[in-house]
Design an enzyme around this catalytic site. Structure first.
Site, PDB file in Angstrom:
ATOM      1  N   GLY A  54      92.402  80.499  41.747  1.00 28.18           N
ATOM      2  CA  GLY A  54      91.858  80.395  40.606  1.00 28.18           C
ATOM      3  C   GLY A  54      91.481  81.755  39.483  1.00 28.18           C
ATOM      4  O   GLY A  54      93.284  82.089  38.901  1.00 28.18           O
ATOM      5  N   SER A  55      91.604  82.510  39.887  1.00 26.66           N
ATOM      6  CA  SER A  55      91.267  83.452  38.940  1.00 26.66           C
ATOM      7  C   SER A  55      92.570  84.856  39.044  1.00 26.66           C
ATOM      8  O   SER A  55      92.972  85.471  38.400  1.00 26.66           O
ATOM      9  CB  SER A  55      89.976  84.562  38.953  1.00 26.66           C
ATOM     10  OG  SER A  55      89.213  83.568  38.181  1.00 26.66           O
ATOM     11  N   VAL A  56      93.053  84.712  40.065  1.00 23.49           N
ATOM     12  CA  VAL A  56      94.307  85.757  40.287  1.00 23.49           C
ATOM     13  C   VAL A  56      94.921  85.403  39.361  1.00 23.49           C
ATOM     14  O   VAL A  56      95.852  86.132  39.257  1.00 23.49           O
ATOM     15  CB  VAL A  56      94.482  85.723  42.088  1.00 23.49           C
ATOM     16  CG1 VAL A  56      96.006  86.406  42.311  1.00 23.49           C
ATOM     17  CG2 VAL A  56      93.770  85.785  43.531  1.00 23.49           C
TER      18      VAL A  56
END
Length: 612
Positions: free
Chosen positions: A328-330
Site C-alpha cells: 500500500g502507501s508505504v
C-alpha cells in the site's frame, strides 16, 4: 572285459567339457578369494572406516543390539545477543525401556511408581505395554515432567528398564520466544539423505534423527548438530531380553569446543515485550521487525500466527517477516525518492486533488479530495492522486530502479556465496525478494498509465517483505548506506571463543543519494507532525514514518471473493539521528477496521524510549 575305444569327436567333446570345468573352477576360485579378501578387509582393516562414507561398522553392529535413549541431542544452543538461551530446557523425565515388559514382575512395583508420580497406575501400565523402543512417559501427549526428588525415589526402586533421568527439552513446553526465527526440529529422512549425506554416513545423524526444519535451526544445521548425543543404552538379545552382566551404558560425547553455540542478534527482553504487545493488541496475523540502524542487526522479530510442529496449517509455520505482501502507501516512499532524485518535484511543488484522477475512475482514499496541496503535504496525507501522477511521469523502469536502490528487490538477510565448504549460505532461508511487476506482465502493460497509477500507490503487483522495508528505513536513516541485515552475529565454541563472526556486508546494487535520504527523513517526519500518523505526535518521544493500507482479495471455502486490508506502519525512532527502525504489518483485516499497526509501533517505541 573289453576296452571300448572312443572316437576322436567324442574325445574332443570330453576334452572341451574338462576345459570348461577348469575355467569355471578358476573363476569360482577367483570370486571366492575376492570375497574372502573383501571379508578380511572389512573384519580387520575397514571396521571403523568402511566405504567412501567412512562408516564405523563396529558402531553400527552395536546399535543393532541396543535399546538406546537420548538424554541430550548434543545439539548446540541458540542464544540472544547477551548469551541468554532460546533453546535447551532442563528437566527430569521417566524413561520406559521395552525390557520393562520382561522385568516388571509385580503389580506392587507398578503401584509404587504411580504413587511417587501421583498418576493412575493404568496410564503407566498402558505406556509400558505399548513401548517398542525407549520412551518418555507422557500425560497424555506432553512429556510428564518429574521433580528431581521424584526421579531419585523412582531410581531407588532399582527396577531394570525404569529410570528417572535428567533430560534436556529443546524448547520450553509452554511458550517459545522468537519461534519463527529460531525455527524447529523434525524428522525428515529424505532431507537427511539429500542434504546431510556425509553426516549420515559418519554416524553423526541417523535416518530418523531430528534436524532443523525451519529458521536458524535449519540454516545452521551443520554447525548446530554437534559430535554426538548423550545417551543411555541397554544391550539386548534378538527377543528384546537384556543380556546379563552388561547393565546400563552411559555415553557422553564430551568435547571442550563442540557443539557450537549460535548467538543471534535478538534482545531477549525486547523480543518478549514485542510478543506481549501482540497479545495485548489482539493481533492474530502479521509481522514485526525491530532493527538497529547502526549495525543492521535485528533486535526483535515476530510472526503470527504461532505454530506447533503438529499443526496442520503450514501457513502458521511461515516467518511472515521475510515473506512479501502488498505494501500500500508505504511504497510511496519509493515514488517520493525517485521523483525528488530525478528532479520532478520539490517539497513545495503544488498539486490538486479533487478525489478522482481525470474522470478515470481512479480515486483517492479521501473521496472528497485533498484540494490544493504541496508535495510534502501529499506525502504526509498519503494522497493517491499525487503519487499516481508521479508514477505516470516516472515510468515503469524508473520505479523499479528506485525500488532496487532502496533494497526492496534483492536478498536482505546476510548471505554469501561460500561459508567454509557450504555454498550459497544464508542466515535465514526462505526470504522472498520483492517485486514491482508480475512476470507475466508485458512491457506495454507495464507502461499503461492506469497500471502505473496503481503501482505508484503500492497496489496491483507490488509486493515487499517487512524485513526489506525495515532495511529501507535503515538505509534512509544512514544517508543511503545500504547493508545486509544480520540475525546471527557469531558462532561460538563451548569455551566462549569465537568460531566465526558475521561481519557487516554491503548490498550489491546502487543506493539513493545522501540528499535524497535527508529529504525523505523530512517527509516522514511530516507524516507524524501533520499527517496520517498524528496520533504519535502526542507521545513523549519523536518519531517519523509512513502508514500504509493495501487492499487485497481473498476467497472463502465457498469460492466467494472477500475484500481485506493489510495495515502497515513503517517508522523509526528518534526522529533526529534515528537509532531504531520498526515495521509492523497487520494482515488480512476487515475493510474500515482501524490501523492497529500504529498502536503496536507506539508500544514498542515506549519500551525502547524507557530503556534508553
Amino acid at each position: 572285459m573289453e576296452n571300448k575305444l572312443i572316437s576322436q569327436p567324442e574325445a574332443n567333446q570330453v576334452l572341451g567339457l574338462m576345459k570348461r570345468q577348469i575355467v569355471l573352477l578358476l573363476i569360482f576360485s577367483v570370486i571366492l578369494l575376492g570375497l574372502i579378501g573383501r571379508l578380511a578387509y572389512i573384519q580387520l582393516i575397514g571396521t571403523e572406516s568402511f566405504s567412501k562414507h567412512q562408516i564405523n561398522l563396529i558402531k553400527k553392529s552395536v546399535q543393532q543390539r541396543q535399546q538406546q535413549f537420548t538424554l541430550h541431542s548434543g545439539r548446540g544452543n541458540i542464544t540472544d545477543r547477551n548469551g541468554v538461551s532460546f533453546t535447551g530446557v532442563s528437566t527430569h523425565v521417566l524413561v520406559l525401556f521395552p525390557i520393562l515388559q520382561h522385568t516388571l514382575n509385580h503389580e506392587d512395583e507398578l503401584n509404587e511408581v504411580a504413587q511417587i508420580l501421583k498418576i493412575n497406575p493404568s496410564l503407566l501400565a498402558k505406556q509400558i505395554e505399548l513401548a517398542k523402543e525407549p520412551y518418555i512417559l507422557k500425560d497424555p501427549v506432553r512429556i510428564f515432567r518429574l521433580s528431581e526428588d521424584q526421579a531419585n525415589q523412582v531410581n531407588k526402586l532399582a527396577i531394570p528398564g525404569l529410570l528417572g533421568l535428567p533430560f534436556e527439552m529443546r524448547y520450553a513446553p509452554d511458550q517459545m520466544l522468537a519461534q519463527h526465527l529460531v525455527g524447529y526440529l523434525g524428522q525428515n529422512t529424505e532431507l537427511i539423505k539429500k542434504d546431510h549425506a556425509d553426516a549420515l554416513a559418519q554416524g553423526l545423524l541417523q535416518e530418523n534423527s531430528e534436524i532443523g526444519i525451519s529458521g536458524i535451526e535449519k540454516s545452521f544445521q551443520p554447525f548446530l548438530q554437534g559430535i554426538g548425543p548423550v545417551s543411555l543404552s541397554y544391550s539386548v538379545d534378538a527377543r528384546g531380553y537384556p543380556l546379563s552382566g552388561l547393565g546400563i551404558r552411559y555415553m557422553n560425547q564430551d568435547h571442550t569446543f563442540y557443539p557450537l553455540t549460535i548467538q543471534s542478534t535478538l534482545d531477549m527482553e525486547l523480543q518478549e515485550y514485542v510478543e506481549q504487545v501482540w497479545n495485548k493488541r489482539n493481533i492474530r496475523e502479521g509481522a514485526i521487525v525491530v532493527l538497529d540502524n547502526r549495525t543492521s542487526e535485528v533486535l526483535a522479530m515476530a510472526s503470527k500466527p504461532l505454530f506447533t510442529p503438529q499443526m496442520g496449517n503450514p501457513g502458521a509455520w511461515e516467518n511472515k517477516t521475510i515473506k512479501r505482501y502488498a505494501p500500500g502507501s508505504v511504497f510511496k516512499i519509493v515514488i517520493a525518492a525517485a521523483a525528488m532524485e530525478e528532479g520532478l518535484v520539490s517539497a513545495k511543488s503544488k498539486f490538486e486533488c479533487d478525489g478522482e484522477l481525470r474522470d478515470s475512475g481512479f480515486h483517492c482514499w479521501k473521496k472528497e479530495g485533498h484540494g490544493h496541496l504541496t508535495f510534502e503535504e501529499g506525502f504526509a496525507h498519503s494522497c493517491n492522486i499525487v503519487f499516481a501522477q508521479l508514477a505516470e511521469q516516472l515510468g515503469a523502469e524508473k520505479i523499479e530502479e528506485y525500488a532496487s536502490k532502496l533494497g526492496l528487490l534483492e536478498p536482505t538477510v546476510w548471505h554469501t556465496s561460500s561459508l567454509f565448504h557450504f555454498n550459497n549460505f544464508r542466515q535465514l532461508e526462505g526470504e522472498e525478494q520483492g517485486q514491482i511487476y508480475a512476470n507475466h506482465r508485458q512491457e506495454e502493460e507495464r507502461q499503461d498509465k492506469q497500471y502505473l497509477w496503481r503501482t505508484g500507490i503500492g497496489q496491483l503487483d507490488v509486493q515487499v517483505s517487512p524485513i526489506a522495508v525495515a532495511n529501507m528505513l535503515a538505509t534512509i536513516s544512514k544517508a543511503g548506506h545500504k547493508g545486509q541485515v544480520r540475525v546471527v552475529s557469531d558462532m561460538l565454541y563451548q569455551t566462549g571463543a569465537a568460531f566465526y563472526h558475521f561481519g557487516k556486508q554491503s548490498m550489491n546494487q546502487p543506493s539513493i543519494k545522501p540528499y535524497t535520504a535527508y529529504q525523505l527523513q523530512k517527509l516522514m517526519a511530516k507524516v507524524v507532525e501533520d499527517g496520517t500518523a498524528q496520533s504519535l505526535k502526542e507521545r513523549p518521544w519523536s518519531s517519523a514514518g509512513k502508514t500504509g493500507t493495501a487492499q487485497i482479495k481473498q476467497w472463502n471455502d465457498r469460492g466467494v471473493e472477500l475484500e481485506k486490508n493489510n495495515h502497515w506502519f513503517a517508522g523509526y525512532y528518534p526522529q533526529n539521528n534515528p537509532r531504531y527502525s520498526v515495521v509492523v504489518v497487520h494482515l488480512n483485516q476487515e475493510v474500515n477496521s482501524p490501523n492497529l499497526a500504529i498502536d503496536v509501533f507506539s508500544d514498542i517505541i515506549d519500551w525502547l524510549d524507557n530503556r534508553s
